[in-house]
Motif scaffolding. Structure first.
Motif, mmCIF file in Angstrom:
data_model
loop_
_atom_site.group_PDB
_atom_site.id
_atom_site.type_symbol
_atom_site.label_atom_id
_atom_site.label_comp_id
_atom_site.label_asym_id
_atom_site.label_seq_id
_atom_site.Cartn_x
_atom_site.Cartn_y
_atom_site.Cartn_z
ATOM 1 N N LEU A 3 1.162 -1.286 -0.430
ATOM 2 C CA LEU A 3 -0.401 0.085 0.107
ATOM 3 C C LEU A 3 0.692 1.167 -0.284
ATOM 4 O O LEU A 3 2.066 1.567 0.947
ATOM 5 C CB LEU A 3 -0.803 -0.030 1.173
ATOM 6 N N ALA A 4 1.254 2.290 -0.980
ATOM 7 C CA ALA A 4 1.325 3.313 -0.929
ATOM 8 C C ALA A 4 0.818 4.636 -1.730
ATOM 9 O O ALA A 4 0.099 4.200 -2.968
ATOM 10 C CB ALA A 4 2.691 2.926 -2.283
ATOM 11 N N ILE A 5 1.255 5.237 -1.222
ATOM 12 C CA ILE A 5 0.105 6.567 -1.981
ATOM 13 C C ILE A 5 0.900 7.879 -1.734
ATOM 14 O O ILE A 5 1.568 8.132 -1.343
ATOM 15 C CB ILE A 5 -0.911 7.100 -0.228
ATOM 16 N N PRO A 6 0.337 8.648 -2.832
ATOM 17 C CA PRO A 6 1.302 9.986 -3.156
ATOM 18 C C PRO A 6 0.924 10.832 -2.974
ATOM 19 O O PRO A 6 -0.113 11.108 -1.557
ATOM 20 C CB PRO A 6 0.499 9.928 -4.607
ATOM 21 N N LEU A 48 6.291 8.953 -3.248
ATOM 22 C CA LEU A 48 5.602 7.819 -2.457
ATOM 23 C C LEU A 48 5.329 7.513 -1.613
ATOM 24 O O LEU A 48 6.381 7.560 -1.393
ATOM 25 C CB LEU A 48 5.232 7.231 -3.504
ATOM 26 N N ILE A 49 4.550 7.075 -0.459
ATOM 27 C CA ILE A 49 4.140 6.942 0.924
ATOM 28 C C ILE A 49 4.465 5.224 1.235
ATOM 29 O O ILE A 49 3.563 4.629 0.000
ATOM 30 C CB ILE A 49 3.446 8.145 1.827
ATOM 31 N N HIS A 50 4.942 4.552 1.513
ATOM 32 C CA HIS A 50 4.972 3.366 1.966
ATOM 33 C C HIS A 50 5.545 3.318 3.356
ATOM 34 O O HIS A 50 6.764 3.592 3.621
ATOM 35 C CB HIS A 50 5.329 2.087 1.183
ATOM 36 N N LEU B 269 -4.281 6.429 3.178
ATOM 37 C CA LEU B 269 -3.112 6.160 4.062
ATOM 38 C C LEU B 269 -3.315 5.051 4.640
ATOM 39 O O LEU B 269 -1.974 4.228 4.683
ATOM 40 C CB LEU B 269 -2.897 7.399 4.084
ATOM 41 N N ARG B 344 -3.519 -1.696 7.134
ATOM 42 C CA ARG B 344 -2.523 -2.758 6.707
ATOM 43 C C ARG B 344 -1.640 -1.595 5.909
ATOM 44 O O ARG B 344 -1.890 -0.375 5.613
ATOM 45 C CB ARG B 344 -3.217 -3.690 6.133
ATOM 46 N N ILE B 345 -0.543 -2.699 5.632
ATOM 47 C CA ILE B 345 0.817 -1.697 5.324
ATOM 48 C C ILE B 345 0.514 -3.108 3.570
ATOM 49 O O ILE B 345 1.518 -2.398 2.476
ATOM 50 C CB ILE B 345 1.875 -1.895 5.433
ATOM 51 N N CYS B 346 0.203 -3.542 3.359
ATOM 52 C CA CYS B 346 -0.009 -4.331 2.550
ATOM 53 C C CYS B 346 -1.141 -3.898 1.180
ATOM 54 O O CYS B 346 -1.971 -4.411 2.036
ATOM 55 C CB CYS B 346 0.059 -6.331 2.584
ATOM 56 N N ARG C 2 -4.621 13.934 -5.882
ATOM 57 C CA ARG C 2 -3.294 13.989 -7.332
ATOM 58 C C ARG C 2 -3.257 12.551 -7.133
ATOM 59 O O ARG C 2 -2.543 12.289 -6.529
ATOM 60 C CB ARG C 2 -3.133 15.376 -6.745
ATOM 61 N N TYR C 3 -2.548 12.099 -8.358
ATOM 62 C CA TYR C 3 -2.026 10.988 -8.721
ATOM 63 C C TYR C 3 -3.041 9.335 -7.972
ATOM 64 O O TYR C 3 -2.405 8.631 -7.941
ATOM 65 C CB TYR C 3 -0.405 10.851 -8.352
ATOM 66 N N HIS C 196 5.408 -1.573 -6.740
ATOM 67 C CA HIS C 196 5.905 -1.165 -5.712
ATOM 68 C C HIS C 196 6.714 -1.723 -5.324
ATOM 69 O O HIS C 196 7.904 -1.073 -4.963
ATOM 70 C CB HIS C 196 4.955 -0.348 -4.572
ATOM 71 N N VAL C 252 6.488 6.284 -11.181
ATOM 72 C CA VAL C 252 6.876 6.430 -9.985
ATOM 73 C C VAL C 252 8.180 5.210 -9.905
ATOM 74 O O VAL C 252 9.003 4.798 -9.182
ATOM 75 C CB VAL C 252 5.845 5.491 -9.290
#
Lengths: 92, 346, 375
Positions: A3-6, A48-50, B269, B344-346, C2-3, C196, C252
């Motif tokens: 899960l990664a968000i801008p 991109l944040i993870h 997030l 969650r992170i996945c 955004r994005y 990712h 990315v």
């Protein structure tokens, strides 16, 4: 798996170059820039944040290019159909 | 008539946090242990409040426990939750709250100013909601228990005769209404705990929904089939329970579900779905198609109702299920969670 | 957002879906595997299967770090945390995953100090705030997450924080893909590549899939338009008889990956000679552990671990579902003995496990009389 968000960098900590605050539609999160040492972002950049770490800078240009490509998808086909109607050679 | 206890069907060896989260585990505990022993064999759909007959007069009665941490958060505190929560449970069962009684369980070591602030907040919330706090009880437990304070409120109310709430009256074609944006309360609490390095300009939505419910009843009373305030477990849980109780499908239109940007951002997030997040100042209603326009117009014009929306409709399929559809033709089932929504992170 | 929102634009999605239908035609079936659990989750969340034509089948791959974790490893981690002064810290994803004596949450209910963290740095912060306790961070994840763990450990060492250790279950994606391709029951046409993970390892590591195995692979983003565009790109390759690595997620993913992240990983980790993957068996050189420089922060070296191998119940078909050989509902335990409330395998717990995704998002849709009334 990831899960990664801008988010947009709004502030870099004055006492710690690796610590920054990003904004995601009004939500502010403290994140770690330690993985972007080779290409340090500045306020205004999107990353991109993870798991609380910035993984990559987001390229506005590439995003725009992608949107253009997608928008042209249907149009391209429409154009092809038109061209086919002219009886010219098959364009692929 | 007092019912004979029925057999217990709850098999989990111990109680977990999940059993209090309002989701599937909670439902299993209530339906598998509490209901058989306390309500007897064949109990119908369990609502937010009970209607009891006292000498020919029907009175609504409900109870709620509040164990929120932190006690105080942007938009409110445990005191307000305790009043509004019970007033709202009565409201969505079609009743006006008349009186509350309250029990405080206090932790030894709780600073008096904290207690005083909470009681003041309760008093104010009760005045704002037009309900009297008639009586109360207090217990004190040792330091280390009760997370500073736990509050329980029990409320009685007068039934509004213009409406009958019954999930079994829901029909295909009925519309699903939501009074306003979801997720504000749960996300505010999550951020207020301070465990996340997340900040947002969000407040709990805690308020009495009675004025809006009354507005809805006046505008659309005969068309109202069902109402619920989606607290713990979120709108997804309430609608899943309805879907199961009436055997029909709840189809929601993703683009029409009101969610504030900050709630959306926090959910993205953390990997959470706003449909699973607790609310303390909203309600869902199912209204027949003939009354839905009048319902939404009345709500939108009323104070605090400007963001009310039709978010979906009742269909035959998928039966017993909540489905969210997108503008491009995709859909997904939204199930009840087992326990609290977990980041969650996945 | 955004994005994010641009890549969820309904009209564009419909147009792209149309292009997919046009390219896919009707004469043959296409079997594409999305490797990454995040893609599995996205497919269900956005209802992408509803808009793909019937002849494109998406097979869920093993890229779910929770799903591939053998139960024994969870037992091991929890056994370390049994000690009274240890705080067990892990991501939310782990909290309901069953070990033989219960999940972390169940252990918490019985008195263990279990905390959810949202970042490895949170776990380190816990250690700073609780000097009298030992914080053990139960680390999971592929190469996306490993660099963050690495950096956190480097900081722990630099600051001399000794009441902190990591129980490391980081795994690497390439061996998993190899195991899929080596599997005799697998018939795949193409891969939707992990987006990712690739921000760290870049696109080069996938070249052998195209060159040696002759399968197209497109490194894909996670929004609906990303995934649909990736399918377009794969279809074009397949129709042209091509097999190459393409990067759909250009905004990315750098082709060469993230050097700083790779450096952090190289500084801290070494490859385990082999590691057991639930459902896939032992795979060599597929997982990370701390090297000698960081032994002090390696929970497996600081503490005694039982190291007992726990085999799954015979009836549980986690392995076949993980490899995409079986669909979730084809496992005999699905929806019966194995449900989200009482999961037998991690695929039913993890938010991106195929069984959980199918159970939570899908199986009642299958019972619907007609989906045409939905849109």
């Amino acid at each position: 798996m990831c899960l990664a968000i801008p988010g947009k960098i709004v502030e870099i900590a004055s006492d710690n170059q690796d610590s920054a605050v990003v904004d995601v539609v009004g939500v502010r999160r403290k994140i770690d820039l330690g993985l972007l040492q080779d290409d340090k972002p500045v306020p205004g950049d999107w990353v991109l944040i993870h798991v609380g770490f910035a993984m990559s800078k987001i390229s506005e240009q590439d995003a725009a290019d992608q949107m253009n490509t997608l928008r042209m998808l249907g149009e391209m086909h429409g154009t092809l159909q038109e061209v086919k109607g002219y009886g010219l050679e098959e364009v692929n | 008539m007092l019912a004979e206890s029925a057999p217990v069907r709850f098999r989990d060896p111990q109680i977990e946090m999940a059993h209090g989260a309002g989701g599937r585990a909670s439902r299993k505990l209530v339906e598998g242990l509490f209901a058989p022993l306390l309500f007897g064999g064949a109990f119908g759909p369990l609502g937010d409040a009970a209607h009891v007959d006292i000498n020919g007069t029907k009175v609504a009665i409900t109870t709620d426990g509040f164990v929120v941490k932190p006690l105080s958060f942007p938009g409110g505190s445990i005191g307000e939750l305790a009043v509004n929560g019970t007033v709202n449970d009565l409201a969505v069962s079609g009743a006006r709250a008349e009186a509350l009684v309250v029990t405080y369980v206090l932790e030894a070591g709780l600073p008096t100013p904290v207690l005083e602030a909470e009681v003041r907040a309760m008093a104010k919330a009760a005045r704002d909601a037009g309900v009297r706090i008639a009586a109360g009880d207090t217990k004190v437990v040792e330091h280390g228990k009760a997370d500073q304070m736990y509050v329980t409120t029990t409320g009685i109310g007068r039934l509004l005769h213009e409406v009958t709430i019954d999930p079994r009256s829901v029909r295909v074609g009925d519309r699903i209404l939501l009074s306003g944006p979801i997720g504000d309360h749960g996300i505010t609490i999550l951020l207020a705990r301070g465990e996340l390095d997340l900040e947002a300009d969000l407040r709990s939505d805690t308020r009495s929904v009675f004025p809006l419910v009354e507005t809805l009843i006046r505008a659309a009373g005969p068309g109202i089939r069902w109402m619920r305030d989606p607290t713990r477990g979120g709108a997804a849980t309430s609608l899943n329970e309805l879907a199961r109780d009436c055997g029909l499908g709840m189809v929601l239109f993703e683009g029409q579900i009101p969610v504030r940007d900050a709630v959306r951002g926090a959910c993205e997030l953390l990997g959470l779905d706003p449909l699973h997040i607790a609310n303390e100042g909203q309600f869902l209603a199912v209204v027949s198609p003939e009354y839905v326009d009048a319902a939404i117009n009345a709500l939108n014009l009323a104070p605090g109702g400007s963001e009310a929306q039709v978010i979906g409709e009742v269909r035959e399929q998928p039966a017993g299920t909540v489905l969210v559809t997108t503008l491009y033709g995709g859909s997904r089932v939204v199930d009840m969670l087992v326990g609290d929504p977990l980041p969650r992170i996945c | 957002m955004r994005y994010v929102d641009e890549f969820r634009e309904p009209q564009l999605i419909s147009k792209t879906a149309e292009e997919i239908r046009r390219l896919a035609g009707t004469e043959r079936n296409y079997r594409m595997m999305e490797v990454c659990g995040g893609h599995t989750h996205a497919i269900y969340r956005f209802g992408l299967k509803d808009i793909l034509p019937e002849n494109i089948e998406l097979i869920h791959g093993p890229g779910c770090p929770v799903c591939v974790l053998p139960m024994g490893r969870i037992d091991d981690g929890l056994s370390i945390a049994q000690q009274s002064n240890v705080i067990f810290a892990a991501f939310g994803d782990m909290m309901r995953v069953p070990g033989t004596q219960g999940s972390p949450f169940e252990h918490k209910a019985r008195g263990m100090d279990v905390r959810i963290v949202y970042s490895p740095s949170d776990a380190l912060k816990l250690a700073r705030l609780n000097p009298a306790k030992h914080v053990m961070f139960f680390a999971i994840g592929f190469e996306t997450t490993a660099p963050s763990t690495a950096l956190t450990i480097m900081r722990a060492k630099a600051e001399g924080i000794r009441n902190f250790s990591v129980f490391c279950n980081h795994v690497t994606i390439i061996p998993a893909i190899r195991a899929i391709l080596d599997s005799p029951d697998m018939r795949l046409d193409a891969f939707i590549g992990p987006g990712h993970v690739s921000t760290v390892i870049g696109c080069r590591p996938y070249e052998w899939i195209a060159q040696n195995e002759r399968k197209p692979i497109v490194v894909s983003g996670f929004e609906p338009l990303d995934m649909l565009q990736s399918v377009v790109m794969l279809l074009r390759q397949l129709k042209a008889g091509e097999a190459k690595v393409e990067n759909q997620y250009k905004r990315v993913v750098p082709w060469e990956g993230n050097r700083a992240a790779l450096r952090a990983m190289a500084e801290v980790f070494e490859l385990r000679p082999y590691f057991e993957w639930r459902g896939l068996g032992f795979i060599s050189q597929s997982a990370l552990r701390f090297n000698d420089k960081y032994a002090e922060w390696d929970a497996e070296q600081r503490f005694e671990v039982p190291g007992i191998r726990v085999t799954d119940p015979k009836a549980a078909q986690c392995g076949e579902v993980l490899k995409g050989v079986l669909k979730p509902h084809q496992c005999k335990l699905f929806g019966r003995e194995c449900t989200p409330e009482h999961p037998i395998g991690a695929l039913m717990v993890s938010s991106e496990g195929s069984c959980a995704a199918y159970h939570n998002y899908e199986h009642r849709k299958a019972a619907m009389v007609s989906l045409s009334s939905v849109a």
